[in-house]
Scaffold this motif. Sequence first.
Motif, PDB file in Angstrom:
ATOM      1  N   ARG A 260     -39.786  31.265 132.743  1.00 35.74           N
ATOM      2  CA  ARG A 260     -38.545  30.519 132.494  1.00 35.74           C
ATOM      3  C   ARG A 260     -38.242  29.496 131.203  1.00 35.74           C
ATOM      4  NH1 ARG A 260     -38.935  24.863 133.154  1.00 35.74           N
ATOM      5  NH2 ARG A 260     -40.904  23.815 133.393  1.00 35.74           N
ATOM      6  N   SER A 261     -37.258  28.990 131.122  1.00 43.54           N
ATOM      7  CA  SER A 261     -36.893  28.480 129.946  1.00 43.54           C
ATOM      8  C   SER A 261     -37.363  26.922 130.045  1.00 43.54           C
ATOM      9  CB  SER A 261     -35.515  28.216 129.593  1.00 43.54           C
ATOM     10  OG  SER A 261     -35.016  27.496 128.564  1.00 43.54           O
ATOM     11  N   TYR A 262     -37.988  26.459 128.928  1.00 42.75           N
ATOM     12  CA  TYR A 262     -38.361  24.952 128.876  1.00 42.75           C
ATOM     13  C   TYR A 262     -37.489  24.377 127.862  1.00 42.75           C
ATOM     14  CZ  TYR A 262     -42.741  26.685 131.074  1.00 42.75           C
ATOM     15  OH  TYR A 262     -43.569  27.264 131.980  1.00 42.75           O
ATOM     16  N   ALA A 263     -36.429  24.956 127.254  1.00 46.76           N
ATOM     17  CA  ALA A 263     -35.527  24.253 126.106  1.00 46.76           C
ATOM     18  C   ALA A 263     -34.806  23.011 127.225  1.00 46.76           C
ATOM     19  CB  ALA A 263     -34.763  25.366 125.750  1.00 46.76           C
ATOM     20  N   ARG A 264     -34.502  22.244 126.744  1.00 46.49           N
ATOM     21  CA  ARG A 264     -33.664  21.147 126.994  1.00 46.49           C
ATOM     22  C   ARG A 264     -31.936  21.376 127.074  1.00 46.49           C
ATOM     23  NH1 ARG A 264     -37.408  16.609 127.278  1.00 46.49           N
ATOM     24  NH2 ARG A 264     -39.291  17.757 128.549  1.00 46.49           N
ATOM     25  N   GLY A 265     -31.780  22.279 126.031  1.00 40.76           N
ATOM     26  CA  GLY A 265     -30.257  22.375 126.055  1.00 40.76           C
ATOM     27  C   GLY A 265     -29.918  23.427 124.828  1.00 40.76           C
ATOM     28  N   ILE A 266     -28.791  23.498 124.898  1.00 39.20           N
ATOM     29  CA  ILE A 266     -28.210  24.588 123.727  1.00 39.20           C
ATOM     30  C   ILE A 266     -26.814  24.394 123.170  1.00 39.20           C
ATOM     31  CG2 ILE A 266     -27.392  26.400 125.323  1.00 39.20           C
ATOM     32  CD1 ILE A 266     -28.014  28.436 123.320  1.00 39.20           C
ATOM     33  N   VAL A 267     -26.639  24.236 121.856  1.00 33.81           N
ATOM     34  CA  VAL A 267     -25.269  23.843 121.418  1.00 33.81           C
ATOM     35  C   VAL A 267     -24.766  25.049 120.652  1.00 33.81           C
ATOM     36  CG1 VAL A 267     -24.144  22.510 119.751  1.00 33.81           C
ATOM     37  CG2 VAL A 267     -26.047  21.600 121.188  1.00 33.81           C
TER      38      VAL A 267
ATOM     39  N   SER B  57     -42.267  27.472 123.050  1.00 33.11           N
ATOM     40  CA  SER B  57     -42.424  26.419 121.717  1.00 33.11           C
ATOM     41  C   SER B  57     -41.248  25.777 121.718  1.00 33.11           C
ATOM     42  CB  SER B  57     -42.598  27.575 120.627  1.00 33.11           C
ATOM     43  OG  SER B  57     -43.736  28.054 120.673  1.00 33.11           O
ATOM     44  N   TYR B  58     -40.213  26.043 122.309  1.00 30.92           N
ATOM     45  CA  TYR B  58     -38.849  25.130 122.303  1.00 30.92           C
ATOM     46  C   TYR B  58     -38.941  24.178 123.587  1.00 30.92           C
ATOM     47  CZ  TYR B  58     -36.599  27.907 119.015  1.00 30.92           C
ATOM     48  OH  TYR B  58     -36.052  28.556 117.778  1.00 30.92           O
ATOM     49  N   ALA B  59     -39.880  23.926 124.200  1.00 39.97           N
ATOM     50  CA  ALA B  59     -40.060  22.947 125.098  1.00 39.97           C
ATOM     51  C   ALA B  59     -39.634  21.583 124.732  1.00 39.97           C
ATOM     52  CB  ALA B  59     -41.443  22.870 125.583  1.00 39.97           C
TER      53      ALA B  59
ATOM     54  N   SER C 223     -52.905  30.407 120.626  1.00 38.36           N
ATOM     55  CA  SER C 223     -51.347  30.583 120.701  1.00 38.36           C
ATOM     56  C   SER C 223     -50.449  29.811 119.965  1.00 38.36           C
ATOM     57  CB  SER C 223     -51.132  30.968 122.349  1.00 38.36           C
ATOM     58  OG  SER C 223     -50.803  29.549 122.746  1.00 38.36           O
ATOM     59  N   ASN C 224     -49.325  30.136 120.229  1.00 38.68           N
ATOM     60  CA  ASN C 224     -48.122  29.270 119.613  1.00 38.68           C
ATOM     61  C   ASN C 224     -47.887  28.421 120.697  1.00 38.68           C
ATOM     62  OD1 ASN C 224     -47.241  31.437 121.572  1.00 38.68           O
ATOM     63  ND2 ASN C 224     -45.350  30.293 121.397  1.00 38.68           N
ATOM     64  N   GLY C 225     -47.076  27.266 120.571  1.00 38.16           N
ATOM     65  CA  GLY C 225     -46.981  26.082 121.576  1.00 38.16           C
ATOM     66  C   GLY C 225     -46.051  25.160 120.895  1.00 38.16           C
TER      67      GLY C 225
END
Length: 355
Positions: A72-79, A45-47, A216-218
Amino acid sequence: MKGLLYLEDGTIYIGEGIGKKGTSVGELVFNTSTTGYEEVLTDPSYAGQVINMCYPFIGNYGVNNAHKESSRSYARGIVVKSICDTPSNYLSQKSLNEFLKEENIVGVCGLDTRSITKKIRNFGSMKCVISNEDLSIHEIKEIMLSQGKENLVQQVSVDCTRHIKGEAVKIAVLDFGVKKSIIKDLTKRGCEVTIFPYNSFYDEIMSINPDGVLLSNGPGDPKDVLHSVQEVKKLIDKVPIFGVCLGHQILTLALGGNTYKMKFGHRGGNHGVYDIEKDKAYITSQNHGYAVEAESLKDLDVVVTHINLNDRTIEGIRHKSLPVFSVQFHPEGAPGPTDTSYLFDKFIKCAGERL
C-alpha cells in the motif's frame, strides 16, 4: 471540489481536489521523475511526505498495479499541475485518480508545481497540510500544530520475519521500508531471502547464519533508529553487508560516521553519480532527504566510492578491508535506470565467498 496546500511559512496554494477526500500533514518534497508515479507513490521511503511532482502532466498511461513497490501507499499526499483522467495504455487498469482513492492518498491538482519546487529549493523541504475538504485556514493551522513526531520506519517495516526460498546464497534483509524491486533483484539471482523487522537484534539475524545482510531503503532520519545502528555495528566484522539509501546512512553511523538533513534532498530518476573506482558516471534513481557527512569519514577505515555529480555529496562508501559497502542511490531503479544493478552482483559475490 476545492483543493488546498498550506505551507508552514503561511504560503497557500489553491487548486482542485483529487484522490481521497480528506486532510493530511506531511513533509513537502519534490520529485523530478517524468514517469513512474505508481512506483513513487508506493515506495515506503515516501512515508510521511507530500510529493510535489515536477513534471506537469501526470497519469497519462494510467495504473496497472504491476509496479507497486509495497502492499500500500504510505505517502501523505500528491500535488500535480495537471492530472490525466483518460489514460492511454494497453496495460492500464485504472486512472491515477482512481488509484489515489484506492490508496487513500489526498491530492490537489491545478497548482503551479514549478513555483512550489522553486520555493522548496530556496527555503528547503517544509511541513505542510494538504486538503480537499472544506476547512478554514484556522482549522488547517490547528491540524498542522497537532501533528507530532512519528516513527516512520516502524510504520513501513514488516512486523514479523518473512522467508523466501532460494537455491543460492542466504541473504538477511533488515527492513526499514524495503521496496519490492530490491527483493526481486535478490530472488531473480537465486538468493534465499529472509526479511527481518527493523528492530531485530543481532542474535535474531545471525540465527539463520546468513551469507550476507542487506540494509534496506526507508523513510526519515537514520538517527531515529539508533537501535538498528547498534545492532549493525555488531554485524560489521561478521558478515558481508550492503546498504541502500537509508541503509547506507545507518551503515555510516554504525561505522562511526555522521549524517545530516539536506536542504531539499534528492528525489527522481535522473541523478548523475560518479563511480570513482570504475571511473564511470551513471544516471541513478534516488529518494532521500539525509546524507553522509564527508568530514566525519576522514579518520575511519572507510573509502568513498561514489559522489553526486550535481552537489558532490557522498553517494557510496566501502570499508577498507571488510566486505561492507553501501550506496545512497537505488540500484534497483523502480522508477528509473537500472544501470547500477551490478552492485547486487557484487554483494552476492561477497556473500558467496563466505560460503
